[in-house]
Each structure stands twice: as C-alpha cells, then as structure tokens.
Design a protein around this motif. Structure first.
Motif, PDB file in Angstrom:
ATOM      1  N   CYS A 119      -4.008  -8.359  -3.236  1.00  0.00           N
ATOM      2  CA  CYS A 119      -4.306  -6.955  -3.511  1.00  0.00           C
ATOM      3  C   CYS A 119      -5.636  -6.808  -4.245  1.00  0.00           C
ATOM      4  O   CYS A 119      -5.947  -7.580  -5.163  1.00  0.00           O
ATOM      5  N   SER A 120      -6.421  -5.802  -3.849  1.00  0.00           N
ATOM      6  CA  SER A 120      -7.661  -5.484  -4.538  1.00  0.00           C
ATOM      7  C   SER A 120      -7.940  -3.995  -4.380  1.00  0.00           C
ATOM      8  O   SER A 120      -7.204  -3.286  -3.694  1.00  0.00           O
ATOM      9  N   ALA A 121      -9.000  -3.519  -5.012  1.00  0.00           N
ATOM     10  CA  ALA A 121      -9.359  -2.109  -4.931  1.00  0.00           C
ATOM     11  C   ALA A 121      -9.991  -1.814  -3.580  1.00  0.00           C
ATOM     12  O   ALA A 121     -10.801  -2.592  -3.070  1.00  0.00           O
ATOM     13  N   ALA A 122      -9.633  -0.681  -3.019  1.00  0.00           N
ATOM     14  CA  ALA A 122     -10.151  -0.293  -1.713  1.00  0.00           C
ATOM     15  C   ALA A 122     -11.678  -0.222  -1.721  1.00  0.00           C
ATOM     16  O   ALA A 122     -12.271   0.385  -2.597  1.00  0.00           O
ATOM     17  N   GLY A 123     -12.307  -0.884  -0.740  1.00  0.00           N
ATOM     18  CA  GLY A 123     -13.746  -0.820  -0.602  1.00  0.00           C
ATOM     19  C   GLY A 123     -14.542  -1.646  -1.587  1.00  0.00           C
ATOM     20  O   GLY A 123     -15.770  -1.624  -1.565  1.00  0.00           O
ATOM     21  N   SER A 124     -13.864  -2.400  -2.453  1.00  0.00           N
ATOM     22  CA  SER A 124     -14.558  -3.162  -3.488  1.00  0.00           C
ATOM     23  C   SER A 124     -15.203  -4.421  -2.919  1.00  0.00           C
ATOM     24  O   SER A 124     -14.817  -4.927  -1.859  1.00  0.00           O
ATOM     25  N   THR A 125     -16.183  -4.945  -3.655  1.00  0.00           N
ATOM     26  CA  THR A 125     -16.823  -6.200  -3.253  1.00  0.00           C
ATOM     27  C   THR A 125     -15.816  -7.351  -3.206  1.00  0.00           C
ATOM     28  O   THR A 125     -15.841  -8.159  -2.265  1.00  0.00           O
ATOM     29  N   PRO A 126     -14.900  -7.478  -4.201  1.00  0.00           N
ATOM     30  CA  PRO A 126     -13.897  -8.548  -4.121  1.00  0.00           C
ATOM     31  C   PRO A 126     -13.029  -8.461  -2.857  1.00  0.00           C
ATOM     32  O   PRO A 126     -12.717  -9.488  -2.238  1.00  0.00           O
ATOM     33  N   TYR A 127     -12.652  -7.241  -2.475  1.00  0.00           N
ATOM     34  CA  TYR A 127     -11.858  -7.066  -1.253  1.00  0.00           C
ATOM     35  C   TYR A 127     -12.649  -7.562  -0.044  1.00  0.00           C
ATOM     36  O   TYR A 127     -12.130  -8.305   0.805  1.00  0.00           O
ATOM     37  N   GLN A 128     -13.909  -7.158   0.033  1.00  0.00           N
ATOM     38  CA  GLN A 128     -14.758  -7.540   1.159  1.00  0.00           C
ATOM     39  C   GLN A 128     -14.989  -9.047   1.212  1.00  0.00           C
ATOM     40  O   GLN A 128     -15.040  -9.634   2.295  1.00  0.00           O
ATOM     41  N   ARG A 129     -15.117  -9.679   0.037  1.00  0.00           N
ATOM     42  CA  ARG A 129     -15.353 -11.120   0.011  1.00  0.00           C
ATOM     43  C   ARG A 129     -14.132 -11.882   0.544  1.00  0.00           C
ATOM     44  O   ARG A 129     -14.283 -12.858   1.289  1.00  0.00           O
ATOM     45  N   ASP A 185      -6.232   2.342  -4.878  1.00  0.00           N
ATOM     46  CA  ASP A 185      -7.360   2.957  -5.580  1.00  0.00           C
ATOM     47  C   ASP A 185      -7.645   2.281  -6.913  1.00  0.00           C
ATOM     48  O   ASP A 185      -8.781   2.293  -7.387  1.00  0.00           O
ATOM     49  N   THR A 186      -6.621   1.731  -7.558  1.00  0.00           N
ATOM     50  CA  THR A 186      -6.802   1.126  -8.876  1.00  0.00           C
ATOM     51  C   THR A 186      -6.155  -0.253  -8.924  1.00  0.00           C
ATOM     52  O   THR A 186      -5.180  -0.534  -8.212  1.00  0.00           O
ATOM     53  N   TYR A 187      -6.699  -1.094  -9.805  1.00  0.00           N
ATOM     54  CA  TYR A 187      -6.145  -2.438  -9.983  1.00  0.00           C
ATOM     55  C   TYR A 187      -4.801  -2.395 -10.693  1.00  0.00           C
ATOM     56  O   TYR A 187      -3.980  -3.304 -10.538  1.00  0.00           O
ATOM     57  N   SER A 188      -4.570  -1.345 -11.464  1.00  0.00           N
ATOM     58  CA  SER A 188      -3.297  -1.254 -12.175  1.00  0.00           C
ATOM     59  C   SER A 188      -2.129  -1.173 -11.199  1.00  0.00           C
ATOM     60  O   SER A 188      -1.045  -1.704 -11.462  1.00  0.00           O
ATOM     61  N   ILE A 189      -2.326  -0.510 -10.051  1.00  0.00           N
ATOM     62  CA  ILE A 189      -1.262  -0.454  -9.049  1.00  0.00           C
ATOM     63  C   ILE A 189      -1.060  -1.837  -8.425  1.00  0.00           C
ATOM     64  O   ILE A 189       0.072  -2.260  -8.165  1.00  0.00           O
ATOM     65  N   CYS A 190      -2.150  -2.557  -8.224  1.00  0.00           N
ATOM     66  CA  CYS A 190      -2.041  -3.930  -7.727  1.00  0.00           C
ATOM     67  C   CYS A 190      -1.214  -4.788  -8.689  1.00  0.00           C
ATOM     68  O   CYS A 190      -0.370  -5.582  -8.267  1.00  0.00           O
ATOM     69  N   ASN A 250       2.433  -4.050  -8.437  1.00  0.00           N
ATOM     70  CA  ASN A 250       2.995  -4.667  -7.234  1.00  0.00           C
ATOM     71  C   ASN A 250       3.107  -6.180  -7.369  1.00  0.00           C
ATOM     72  O   ASN A 250       3.989  -6.806  -6.771  1.00  0.00           O
ATOM     73  N   LEU A 251       2.237  -6.777  -8.158  1.00  0.00           N
ATOM     74  CA  LEU A 251       2.343  -8.210  -8.423  1.00  0.00           C
ATOM     75  C   LEU A 251       3.609  -8.501  -9.216  1.00  0.00           C
ATOM     76  O   LEU A 251       4.363  -9.433  -8.893  1.00  0.00           O
ATOM     77  N   LEU A 252       3.861  -7.720 -10.240  1.00  0.00           N
ATOM     78  CA  LEU A 252       5.035  -7.927 -11.094  1.00  0.00           C
ATOM     79  C   LEU A 252       6.355  -7.732 -10.347  1.00  0.00           C
ATOM     80  O   LEU A 252       7.368  -8.331 -10.706  1.00  0.00           O
ATOM     81  N   THR A 253       6.333  -6.887  -9.317  1.00  0.00           N
ATOM     82  CA  THR A 253       7.559  -6.612  -8.562  1.00  0.00           C
ATOM     83  C   THR A 253       7.612  -7.375  -7.235  1.00  0.00           C
ATOM     84  O   THR A 253       8.382  -7.019  -6.349  1.00  0.00           O
ATOM     85  N   TYR A 254       6.775  -8.418  -7.115  1.00  0.00           N
ATOM     86  CA  TYR A 254       6.815  -9.327  -5.971  1.00  0.00           C
ATOM     87  C   TYR A 254       6.437  -8.667  -4.644  1.00  0.00           C
ATOM     88  O   TYR A 254       6.787  -9.165  -3.576  1.00  0.00           O
ATOM     89  N   GLN A 255       5.714  -7.588  -4.682  1.00  0.00           N
ATOM     90  CA  GLN A 255       5.247  -6.966  -3.444  1.00  0.00           C
ATOM     91  C   GLN A 255       3.945  -7.598  -2.954  1.00  0.00           C
ATOM     92  O   GLN A 255       3.611  -7.502  -1.774  1.00  0.00           O
ATOM     93  N   VAL A 256       3.193  -8.221  -3.892  1.00  0.00           N
ATOM     94  CA  VAL A 256       1.996  -8.984  -3.517  1.00  0.00           C
ATOM     95  C   VAL A 256       2.046 -10.317  -4.255  1.00  0.00           C
ATOM     96  O   VAL A 256       2.756 -10.472  -5.254  1.00  0.00           O
ATOM     97  N   ASP A 257       1.262 -11.272  -3.755  1.00  0.00           N
ATOM     98  CA  ASP A 257       1.257 -12.607  -4.350  1.00  0.00           C
ATOM     99  C   ASP A 257       0.119 -12.819  -5.339  1.00  0.00           C
ATOM    100  O   ASP A 257       0.198 -13.705  -6.188  1.00  0.00           O
ATOM    101  N   ALA A 258      -0.945 -12.020  -5.213  1.00  0.00           N
ATOM    102  CA  ALA A 258      -2.103 -12.198  -6.089  1.00  0.00           C
ATOM    103  C   ALA A 258      -2.910 -10.902  -6.136  1.00  0.00           C
ATOM    104  O   ALA A 258      -2.851 -10.080  -5.220  1.00  0.00           O
ATOM    105  N   VAL A 259      -3.655 -10.753  -7.227  1.00  0.00           N
ATOM    106  CA  VAL A 259      -4.594  -9.641  -7.389  1.00  0.00           C
ATOM    107  C   VAL A 259      -5.969 -10.258  -7.596  1.00  0.00           C
ATOM    108  O   VAL A 259      -6.112 -11.261  -8.315  1.00  0.00           O
TER     109      VAL A 259
END
Length: 305
Positions: free
Chosen positions: A179-189, A203-208, A211-220
């Motif tokens: 998970c990353s912020a939409a349109g961000s350089t980290p996402y693109q990389r 839109d925000t890293y806080s939502i990522c 989702n990490l804490l609730t096992y919906q994603v594996d990494a931010v």
C-alpha cells in the motif's frame, strides 16, 4: 495466527476509537501523541547572533519571532496536537534548534502548516521564513528556493507488522499486497521496479497503516522517515525492515536569494550535529521506533546563487 489477527484487529479498533474520542485525526491513523518533553534537548539561544545581510532574518528580528512552515500530519516528524495546537516531531526539533542558533527563543516560533504543493510559493512570497517538513532537496526545486542541509537522508522503505518474517526488502514483495499513496513517487517506483507486487493505493498513508494492522495489506511503502514515525507510535505492532532503496535528502527550505540565511542555517546544523542536539532530537522522536540514530548526511554547501 488467528489469535494474532484478532489482537491486531482489536488494536486497530482501539486506535480508531482513540481518534474518535479526540474528535479529530485521520481515519486509520494511530492516536496523536508527541515526544516526551523531558527527553527533548534544550537549545541555548544565541542572544548575540546577528545576520544583517539576510533580509529574511532582519524582518523576523523586527517582528520578534520566526514564521516556520511545517507538516502537521506526519507522526514523530511534524505533527500538530489538535487539542493544544502544539507541533512536535523531529522536523519540529530541527526548526527549534535553528531558531535558537539564529537568536530567537524556540518558544516564540509561529508554525504554519503548509501543504507540499505550496512550499515554494510560501517561501517566495514571504509567508514563512523557512520550511522544515520532509522537504527533499533536488535540482528542480533549487531553481525556485534555497536549501540548507541536508539534515537527514531519507529513502523509500517498507513498514510491516512485527509478526511478518518473509519481507526483508523490496525483493521480497512478489505476490505481496503493498500500500502507498495514490500517485506518489514510492507507488510509481514499486510499480516500475517490482511489478510482481500487488499494489493498492489510498489518499493517505494513515489508511494504509490501518489496513496493515488489520491484515488487508502486507506492507506500506513511502519515505522511511515517515514510516519510522508510524512505527514509533506502535512499536510492538509495526516495524520498518530492510535498507532504504532510494535517496531523499531532507533540507531546510529558504528564500532562494537569501544566501546569508542559508549559510547561517548550514553552520547551525553542523554545530548541533557536533554538540549532540541532533542525535538527542532524533532519539526523542523517530528513535522511539527502535531504530538507532543514523549518522547525519554531509551538508551540501553549494555556492551563492
């Protein structure tokens, strides 16, 4: 594993409940809390300091305080307490130690939250005297503003749960949900260099993070400094893994033509690195993530422009 998921799910619920109780904060982010005041350095004000060649410093001296641009939503970097209006974090400490070196009591700083897109304009029109807020130095920006520093070398990193043992760096992301912020350089990389990762964005890293804490994603993924801030809020639940896989030198933004101020800030950074204030500031903020203070990067004393 099931029990762990239930525990972390409950934790995420408690974090959201804490935010709701506070009446503010972004959905999914850990509760707002700052560094412990007693652990922060005390910066000695240089009462004899003068910088008449700097128009920015001269105007600030006449008004009696500095106006500093900052972020307000980055844990342990630049964060504003919604109840008190007080800013805290590593970037805020950098701003405070610079203030003392320039002859202003750090308590008199008037911080202003400036969005990333508005940083150059705020410096150009005199809305702020300098800016400290995960501001990466690059050649394009140097055409618009000046930079003191860098004071920290960030880099893209990965935030995972503490019970995650399979991800040690970006090379381990194949088949993992990142998970990353939409349109961000980290996402693109990640999309360009690690196409086997399963990318999601918000839109925000806080939502990522939620989702990490609730096992919906594996990494931010984003700048490691930002990730360290989130990890510092819940070090038993999250950790930053591996080495940074990009370079993002954070600098202090100043008006482009004010070379005198830029040079003075470079001197102040060097002095605070040598006297231990820089390390103490890091340990009291981002260091709470469990990561030891790194060696500060070399200051780029590029010539007057």
């Amino acid at each position: 594993m099931l029990r762990t998921r239930r525990v972390l799910g409950a934790l995420a619920g408690l974090l959201l409940a804490a935010l709701a109780a506070a009446g503010c904060g972004k959905e999914g982010s850990p509760p707002v809390k700052g560094p412990k005041p007693e652990q922060l350095p005390v910066y000695k004000v240089d009462t004899g300091f003068r910088l008449p060649d700097s128009p920015t410093w001269t105007k600030a001296k006449k008004r009696g305080y500095l106006r500093v641009g900052a972020k307000e939503d980055q844990p342990y970097l630049g964060e504003k307490d919604p109840a008190t209006g007080v800013y805290s974090g590593f970037d805020i400490e950098i701003a405070r130690m610079m203030s003392a070196s320039l002859g202003f009591d750090p308590k008199t700083i008037r911080f202003r939250t400036i969005a990333s897109a508005n940083r150059e304009t705020a410096l150009q029109n005199g809305q702020i005297d300098y800016y400290v807020g995960t501001y990466t130095i690059n050649d394009m920006r140097k055409k618009l503003v000046g930079f003191a520093g860098p004071y920290y070398m960030a880099g893209q990193g990965l935030l995972v749960r503490t019970d995650e043992n399979d991800i040690h760096g970006p090379q381990d992301l194949a088949g993992k949900t990142v998970c990353s912020a939409a349109g961000s350089t980290p996402y693109q990389r990640i999309a360009a260099d690690y196409p086997k990762a399963i990318l999601v964005s918000y839109d925000t890293y806080s939502i990522c993070v939620d989702n990490l804490l609730t096992y919906q994603v594996d990494a931010v993924t984003t700048d490691d400094a930002i990730l360290l801030g989130f990890a510092a809020k819940a070090p038993d639940e999250m950790k930053v893994v591996g080495k940074p896989f990009s370079e993002e030198p954070y600098g202090i933004g100043v008006p482009r033509s004010d070379n005198a101020l830029r040079f003075a800030l470079n001197d102040a950074l060097e002095a605070n690195e040598k006297n231990g204030n820089w390390k103490k500031a890091f340990e009291a903020t981002l260091g709470l993530s469990g990561v030891p203070a790194p060696t500060p990067p070399p200051i780029d004393r590029y010539p007057a422009t």
